[in-house]
Design a protein around this motif. Structure first.
Motif, short mmCIF file in Angstrom:
data_model
loop_
_atom_site.label_atom_id
_atom_site.label_comp_id
_atom_site.label_asym_id
_atom_site.label_seq_id
_atom_site.Cartn_x
_atom_site.Cartn_y
_atom_site.Cartn_z
N LEU A 47 62.18 25.11 -4.98
CA LEU A 47 61.33 26.14 -5.56
C LEU A 47 61.96 26.50 -6.90
N GLY A 48 61.21 26.27 -7.96
CA GLY A 48 61.72 26.55 -9.30
C GLY A 48 60.71 27.31 -10.12
N VAL A 49 61.18 28.25 -10.91
CA VAL A 49 60.34 29.05 -11.80
C VAL A 49 60.83 28.84 -13.22
N GLN A 50 59.91 28.48 -14.12
CA GLN A 50 60.25 28.28 -15.53
C GLN A 50 61.01 29.50 -16.05
N ALA A 51 61.94 29.26 -16.93
CA ALA A 51 62.74 30.34 -17.50
C ALA A 51 61.86 31.43 -18.11
N GLU A 52 60.77 31.03 -18.79
CA GLU A 52 59.88 32.01 -19.44
C GLU A 52 59.11 32.86 -18.44
N ALA A 53 58.97 32.39 -17.20
CA ALA A 53 58.20 33.12 -16.19
C ALA A 53 59.09 33.98 -15.29
N LYS A 54 60.38 33.94 -15.50
CA LYS A 54 61.29 34.76 -14.67
C LYS A 54 61.03 36.22 -14.97
N GLY A 55 61.12 37.04 -13.94
CA GLY A 55 60.86 38.47 -14.08
C GLY A 55 59.42 38.85 -13.78
N LEU A 56 58.55 37.85 -13.55
CA LEU A 56 57.15 38.12 -13.22
C LEU A 56 56.92 38.21 -11.71
N HIS A 57 57.98 38.07 -10.92
CA HIS A 57 57.90 38.07 -9.45
C HIS A 57 57.18 36.83 -8.94
N MET A 58 57.23 35.76 -9.71
CA MET A 58 56.57 34.51 -9.36
C MET A 58 57.15 33.92 -8.06
N GLY A 59 58.45 33.97 -7.88
CA GLY A 59 59.08 33.42 -6.68
C GLY A 59 58.58 34.10 -5.42
N SER A 60 58.54 35.43 -5.41
CA SER A 60 58.03 36.16 -4.24
C SER A 60 56.55 35.87 -4.02
N PHE A 61 55.80 35.77 -5.10
CA PHE A 61 54.38 35.41 -5.02
C PHE A 61 54.22 34.05 -4.34
N LEU A 62 55.06 33.10 -4.71
CA LEU A 62 54.97 31.77 -4.11
C LEU A 62 55.37 31.77 -2.64
N LEU A 63 56.39 32.52 -2.28
CA LEU A 63 56.77 32.60 -0.87
C LEU A 63 55.65 33.22 -0.04
N ASP A 64 55.00 34.25 -0.56
CA ASP A 64 53.86 34.85 0.14
C ASP A 64 52.73 33.84 0.29
N PHE A 65 52.50 33.04 -0.76
CA PHE A 65 51.48 32.00 -0.69
C PHE A 65 51.82 30.98 0.40
N ILE A 66 53.07 30.53 0.44
CA ILE A 66 53.48 29.54 1.43
C ILE A 66 53.34 30.11 2.84
N LYS A 67 53.74 31.35 3.04
CA LYS A 67 53.60 31.98 4.36
C LYS A 67 52.14 31.99 4.80
N SER A 68 51.26 32.43 3.92
CA SER A 68 49.85 32.50 4.29
C SER A 68 49.26 31.10 4.44
N TYR A 69 49.75 30.14 3.68
CA TYR A 69 49.27 28.76 3.73
C TYR A 69 49.45 28.18 5.14
N PHE A 70 50.53 28.57 5.81
CA PHE A 70 50.79 28.05 7.14
C PHE A 70 50.29 28.95 8.27
#
Length: 192
Positions: free
Chosen positions: A112-135
Motif C-alpha cells: 500500500l503506497g501513497v504518492q508523496a504529494e497525496a500524503k496528509g489527505l488521509h488517503m491510506g485510511s480511505f483505502l483501508l476502509d475501501f478494502i474492508k468494505s470490498y470484502f
C-alpha cells in the motif's frame, strides 16, 4: 469529519484494478521497495496469479496515480502462533465450536503506497476502509480477516485503522504481522 474526508476523496478519485499487463510509468511514495513493486513487479505478480494491484487515480486526469494497493489470498492459521494454546485462545471468542478450523480465510494487503504529494489527505485510511468494505459487500468466497506484514514505521497507522498484532513473536522486528477481523464491522454493512 471522517465521512466528509471519505466523501471528498470518493468525489475526486477513482479506484480501479490494473489490467493484466498494464505498466505504471511514474510513482514515488518515498519508499524504494513500494515504488519498485508498482513500477516493475505488479504486472508480473498479476500474470502469475499471485496478487492483484489497484490504483487510485484522479477523476480529472487518469494519468495521475495518487496511490495503489496490492492484494493476495492469505489465511490465519495455527502456524501463525507460537503454540496451539495461543491459536485456541485467538479463535475461542470468534467462532463457535463447529466453526473452529485449523485455518481461516484472509486477504493480505501486500503493498500500500501513497504518492508523496497525496500524503496528509488521509488517503491510506480511505483505502483501508475501501478494502474492508470490498470484502464485506458482495463477498464472493468468504473472507474473515485482512492481514498485513507492516513495516515498523507503519504499525501505528494500521493500529489506528483497527488492525492488531497477530502474535508477539515478531514484536520489534522489521515487519510485524497484523490483522483486522471483518466481523467487527457492524452487520448492517454486510450485503445480504
Amino acid at each position: 469529519m471522517e465521512q466528509q474526508i471519505s466523501d471528498y476523496l470518493s468525489s475526486v478519485y477513482n479506484i480501479r484494478r490494473l489490467k493484466r499487463r498494464e505498466l505504471i510509468k511514474s510513482f514515488d511514495c518515498g519508499d524504494a521497495d513500494l515504488n519498485d513493486f508498482i513500477l516493475k513487479e505488479s504486472s508480473l505478480y498479476r500474470q502469475a496469479l499471485l496478487a492483484v494491484s489497484y490504483v487510485i487515480e484522479s477523476k480529472q486526469d487518469s494519468n495521475i496515480i495518487s496511490a495503489y494497493f496490492s492484494l493476495a489470498n492469505d489465511k490465519v492459521s495455527l502456524n501463525d502462533f507460537d503454540s496451539k494454546t495461543e491459536f485456541n485462545r485467538f479463535r475461542k471468542f470468534r467462532f463457535v465450536n463447529e466453526k473452529r478450523l485449523k485455518s481461516y480465510p484472509a486477504v493480505k494487503i501486500c503493498r500500500l503506497g501513497v504518492q508523496a504529494e497525496a500524503k496528509g489527505l488521509h488517503m491510506g485510511s480511505f483505502l483501508l476502509d475501501f478494502i474492508k468494505s470490498y470484502f464485506l459487500m458482495d463477498n464472493k468466497t468468504g473472507c474473515r480477516f485482512l492481514t498485513v506484514d507492516a513495516y515498523a514505521d507503519a504499525i501505528p497507522f494500521y493500529i489506528k485503522n483497527g488492525f492488531v498484532p497477530l502474535n508477539e513473536e515478531d514484536a520489534g522486528a522489521v515487519t510485524r504481522l497484523l490483522y483486522f477481523d471483518l466481523a467487527t464491522i457492524a452487520d448492517d454493512e454486510l450485503d445480504d
